[in-house]
Motif scaffolding. Structure first.
Motif, mmCIF file in Angstrom:
data_model
loop_
_atom_site.group_PDB
_atom_site.id
_atom_site.type_symbol
_atom_site.label_atom_id
_atom_site.label_comp_id
_atom_site.label_asym_id
_atom_site.label_seq_id
_atom_site.Cartn_x
_atom_site.Cartn_y
_atom_site.Cartn_z
ATOM 1 N N UNK A 76 0.794 -1.225 0.000
ATOM 2 C CA UNK A 76 0.000 0.000 0.000
ATOM 3 C C UNK A 76 0.821 1.268 0.000
ATOM 4 N N UNK A 77 2.121 1.133 -0.028
ATOM 5 C CA UNK A 77 3.011 2.299 0.023
ATOM 6 C C UNK A 77 3.653 2.604 -1.320
ATOM 7 N N UNK A 78 3.250 1.899 -2.367
ATOM 8 C CA UNK A 78 3.889 2.045 -3.675
ATOM 9 C C UNK A 78 3.972 3.501 -4.116
ATOM 10 N N UNK A 79 2.850 4.202 -4.124
ATOM 11 C CA UNK A 79 2.836 5.574 -4.645
ATOM 12 C C UNK A 79 3.564 6.530 -3.720
ATOM 13 N N UNK A 80 3.523 6.277 -2.420
ATOM 14 C CA UNK A 80 4.288 7.095 -1.475
ATOM 15 C C UNK A 80 5.787 6.899 -1.705
ATOM 16 N N UNK A 81 6.187 5.644 -1.895
ATOM 17 C CA UNK A 81 7.595 5.353 -2.142
ATOM 18 C C UNK A 81 8.081 5.982 -3.440
ATOM 19 N N UNK A 82 7.262 5.911 -4.477
ATOM 20 C CA UNK A 82 7.643 6.510 -5.759
ATOM 21 C C UNK A 82 7.759 8.019 -5.628
ATOM 22 N N UNK A 83 6.779 8.646 -4.970
ATOM 23 C CA UNK A 83 6.819 10.100 -4.779
ATOM 24 C C UNK A 83 8.052 10.504 -3.978
ATOM 25 N N UNK A 84 8.376 9.746 -2.949
ATOM 26 C CA UNK A 84 9.554 10.043 -2.131
ATOM 27 C C UNK A 84 10.831 9.895 -2.959
ATOM 28 N N UNK A 85 10.902 8.875 -3.789
ATOM 29 C CA UNK A 85 12.085 8.639 -4.617
ATOM 30 C C UNK A 85 12.262 9.750 -5.655
ATOM 31 N N UNK A 86 11.152 10.156 -6.291
ATOM 32 C CA UNK A 86 11.216 11.214 -7.309
ATOM 33 C C UNK A 86 11.615 12.533 -6.671
ATOM 34 N N UNK A 87 10.991 12.867 -5.561
ATOM 35 C CA UNK A 87 11.265 14.119 -4.870
ATOM 36 C C UNK A 87 10.531 15.291 -5.496
ATOM 37 N N UNK A 88 9.923 16.130 -4.675
ATOM 38 C CA UNK A 88 9.255 17.331 -5.154
ATOM 39 C C UNK A 88 7.893 17.106 -5.777
ATOM 40 N N UNK A 89 7.369 15.888 -5.696
ATOM 41 C CA UNK A 89 6.057 15.567 -6.254
ATOM 42 C C UNK A 89 5.203 14.894 -5.191
ATOM 43 N N UNK A 90 3.916 15.218 -5.214
ATOM 44 C CA UNK A 90 2.986 14.590 -4.277
ATOM 45 C C UNK A 90 2.575 13.217 -4.798
ATOM 46 N N UNK A 91 1.956 12.436 -3.937
ATOM 47 C CA UNK A 91 1.443 11.129 -4.340
ATOM 48 C C UNK A 91 0.432 11.307 -5.474
ATOM 49 N N UNK A 92 -0.418 12.294 -5.371
ATOM 50 C CA UNK A 92 -1.422 12.547 -6.412
ATOM 51 C C UNK A 92 -0.763 12.910 -7.746
ATOM 52 N N UNK A 93 0.274 13.729 -7.707
ATOM 53 C CA UNK A 93 0.984 14.086 -8.940
ATOM 54 C C UNK A 93 1.632 12.861 -9.579
ATOM 55 N N UNK A 94 2.177 11.979 -8.760
ATOM 56 C CA UNK A 94 2.809 10.759 -9.260
ATOM 57 C C UNK A 94 1.769 9.843 -9.899
ATOM 58 N N UNK A 95 0.633 9.677 -9.245
ATOM 59 C CA UNK A 95 -0.428 8.816 -9.795
ATOM 60 C C UNK A 95 -0.969 9.397 -11.106
ATOM 61 N N UNK A 96 -1.144 10.700 -11.156
ATOM 62 C CA UNK A 96 -1.631 11.357 -12.371
ATOM 63 C C UNK A 96 -0.614 11.186 -13.511
#
Length: 93
Positions: free
Chosen positions: A26-46
């Motif tokens: 359940x942390x996939x999008x949080x982990x991706x957003x954290x790795x990318x940096x400067x983007x929210x979970x919503x921005x990453x999913x979009x």
């Protein structure tokens, strides 16, 4: 309003999609957003949804494939690298 994605953020996004592909906690999008940096979970999913839409349109012949140069840093209109490994992983999801 969504901010533009830099080439560096796009590359990190692609790397994170591969790294966290099997992340089922359940942390996939949080982990991706954290790795990318400067983007929210919503921005990453979009951004992911736009990537899937682009891939679907390309596969359905609605968008011609760009004529990529052979350099590894070449990106398409949305900034995604010409990375066959990423496309293969996305098709498996």
């Amino acid at each position: 309003m969504a901010q533009n994605w830099t080439t560096k953020q796009n590359k990190k996004f692609e790397e994170a999609l591969v790294m966290y592909d099997k992340d089922n906690n359940g942390e996939k999008w949080h982990n991706i957003a954290r790795y990318v940096g400067g983007k929210s979970v919503e921005e990453v999913r979009r951004h992911y949804d736009l990537l899937l839409k682009d891939i679907t349109q390309i596969e359905n012949g609605q968008v011609p494939l760009p004529n990529y140069r052979t350099t590894s840093d070449q990106t398409n209109a949305r900034g995604y690298a010409n990375d066959q490994r990423l496309l293969k992983n996305l098709k498996l999801q």
